[in-house]
Write a protein that holds these residues in place. Sequence first.
Motif, PDB file in Angstrom:
ATOM      1  N   TYR A  85     -10.543  42.352 -33.234  1.00  0.00           N
ATOM      2  CA  TYR A  85      -9.735  41.101 -32.693  1.00  0.00           C
ATOM      3  C   TYR A  85      -8.744  40.057 -32.956  1.00  0.00           C
ATOM      4  O   TYR A  85      -8.775  39.845 -34.078  1.00  0.00           O
ATOM      5  CB  TYR A  85     -10.128  40.920 -31.002  1.00  0.00           C
ATOM      6  N   TYR A  86      -7.392  40.127 -32.535  1.00  0.00           N
ATOM      7  CA  TYR A  86      -7.074  38.793 -33.345  1.00  0.00           C
ATOM      8  C   TYR A  86      -6.723  38.063 -32.295  1.00  0.00           C
ATOM      9  O   TYR A  86      -6.079  38.051 -31.122  1.00  0.00           O
ATOM     10  CB  TYR A  86      -5.072  39.125 -34.288  1.00  0.00           C
ATOM     11  N   CYS A  87      -6.172  36.971 -33.614  1.00  0.00           N
ATOM     12  CA  CYS A  87      -5.801  35.420 -32.057  1.00  0.00           C
ATOM     13  C   CYS A  87      -4.475  35.023 -32.994  1.00  0.00           C
ATOM     14  O   CYS A  87      -4.361  34.540 -34.303  1.00  0.00           O
ATOM     15  CB  CYS A  87      -7.030  34.458 -32.213  1.00  0.00           C
ATOM     16  N   ARG A  88      -3.367  34.107 -32.169  1.00  0.00           N
ATOM     17  CA  ARG A  88      -2.043  33.810 -32.702  1.00  0.00           C
ATOM     18  C   ARG A  88      -2.043  32.398 -32.005  1.00  0.00           C
ATOM     19  O   ARG A  88      -1.606  31.585 -31.978  1.00  0.00           O
ATOM     20  CB  ARG A  88      -1.243  34.985 -33.108  1.00  0.00           C
ATOM     21  N   PHE A  89      -2.562  31.829 -31.168  1.00  0.00           N
ATOM     22  CA  PHE A  89      -2.441  30.941 -30.199  1.00  0.00           C
ATOM     23  C   PHE A  89      -3.281  30.540 -29.295  1.00  0.00           C
ATOM     24  O   PHE A  89      -4.333  30.695 -29.809  1.00  0.00           O
ATOM     25  CB  PHE A  89      -1.808  31.442 -28.300  1.00  0.00           C
ATOM     26  N   GLU A  90      -3.542  28.875 -29.189  1.00  0.00           N
ATOM     27  CA  GLU A  90      -5.135  27.982 -28.936  1.00  0.00           C
ATOM     28  C   GLU A  90      -4.061  27.344 -26.920  1.00  0.00           C
ATOM     29  O   GLU A  90      -3.428  27.800 -27.304  1.00  0.00           O
ATOM     30  CB  GLU A  90      -4.693  27.419 -29.806  1.00  0.00           C
ATOM     31  N   TYR A  91      -5.177  27.956 -26.625  1.00  0.00           N
ATOM     32  CA  TYR A  91      -4.917  27.366 -24.916  1.00  0.00           C
ATOM     33  C   TYR A  91      -5.405  26.314 -24.555  1.00  0.00           C
ATOM     34  O   TYR A  91      -6.574  26.986 -24.105  1.00  0.00           O
ATOM     35  CB  TYR A  91      -5.365  29.235 -24.621  1.00  0.00           C
ATOM     36  N   LYS A  92      -4.757  25.434 -24.115  1.00  0.00           N
ATOM     37  CA  LYS A  92      -5.647  24.822 -22.854  1.00  0.00           C
ATOM     38  C   LYS A  92      -5.591  25.381 -21.179  1.00  0.00           C
ATOM     39  O   LYS A  92      -4.629  25.454 -21.077  1.00  0.00           O
ATOM     40  CB  LYS A  92      -4.796  23.374 -23.172  1.00  0.00           C
ATOM     41  N   ALA A  93      -7.345  25.167 -20.985  1.00  0.00           N
ATOM     42  CA  ALA A  93      -7.550  25.955 -20.133  1.00  0.00           C
ATOM     43  C   ALA A  93      -6.869  25.376 -18.717  1.00  0.00           C
ATOM     44  O   ALA A  93      -6.628  25.619 -17.862  1.00  0.00           O
ATOM     45  CB  ALA A  93      -8.885  26.287 -19.845  1.00  0.00           C
ATOM     46  N   ALA A  94      -6.949  23.783 -18.794  1.00  0.00           N
ATOM     47  CA  ALA A  94      -6.688  23.307 -17.385  1.00  0.00           C
ATOM     48  C   ALA A  94      -5.113  23.238 -16.991  1.00  0.00           C
ATOM     49  O   ALA A  94      -5.196  22.908 -16.366  1.00  0.00           O
ATOM     50  CB  ALA A  94      -7.095  22.142 -17.519  1.00  0.00           C
ATOM     51  N   THR A  95      -4.503  23.428 -18.156  1.00  0.00           N
ATOM     52  CA  THR A  95      -3.058  23.355 -18.371  1.00  0.00           C
ATOM     53  C   THR A  95      -2.386  24.597 -18.493  1.00  0.00           C
ATOM     54  O   THR A  95      -1.029  24.481 -18.443  1.00  0.00           O
ATOM     55  CB  THR A  95      -2.085  22.285 -19.231  1.00  0.00           C
TER      56      THR A  95
END
Length: 224
Positions: A128-138
């Motif tokens: 898999y790959y990841c290029r973003f961090e994500y704020k689950a609440a917003t």
Amino acid sequence: MAKTKPGVSAPKLKAGKKDLHSYTIRGTNKVVRVGDCVLMRPSDIGKPPYVARVEKIESDNRNNFKVRVRWYYRPEESLGGRRQFHGAKELFLSDHYDVQSAQTVEGKCIVHSFKNYTKLENVGAEDYYCRFEYKAATGAFTPDRVAVYCKCEMPYNPDDLMVQCEGCKDWYHPACVGMTIEEAEMLEHFVCFECSEDDFKQFQNGFHASPVSDAKVESKRQKR
């Protein structure tokens, strides 16, 4: 197994339990260590496994094992949903932490950086790959901007074939420049419309156009 809701504090690992450096997945010889990425059993049959990064492993005197994890979200699990440029193997590293039974760990996987993923010769089922961090609440992403390509000005999706212009070096989707994928795969050279116009203007003004490179057109797509 069910995830806790975003924004709800994950249960704390109880005091008096023993911290472990590793855990062997039940029924296998695969060893999970802190920092590894794992596949976890989903709550609904038929759904793909959850993906998480192991932050901590502990056991009690009854040999009950727990893992503290940081969840990866698939694009369709995010507030904005899946978009055209999201790849099939794309994940977002969220700020959503959780504590789960280690028995829900089904296997291991590798979550690559976006740059390293695009260099893979072959993409396996556990890649898999990841290029973003994500704020689950917003629903906010970091970074909030990435490079865009082609006339459509979309971020790069490594699942899609793209061809590179030998003039400006930009990348284009075949459909955006009036080609089929089959036609693009047969190309030896490619110059975009804008660069072709520039060469024609130089010719009209008495200048020679830049020589076309002997290199074949590169395709910007991963092998699977």
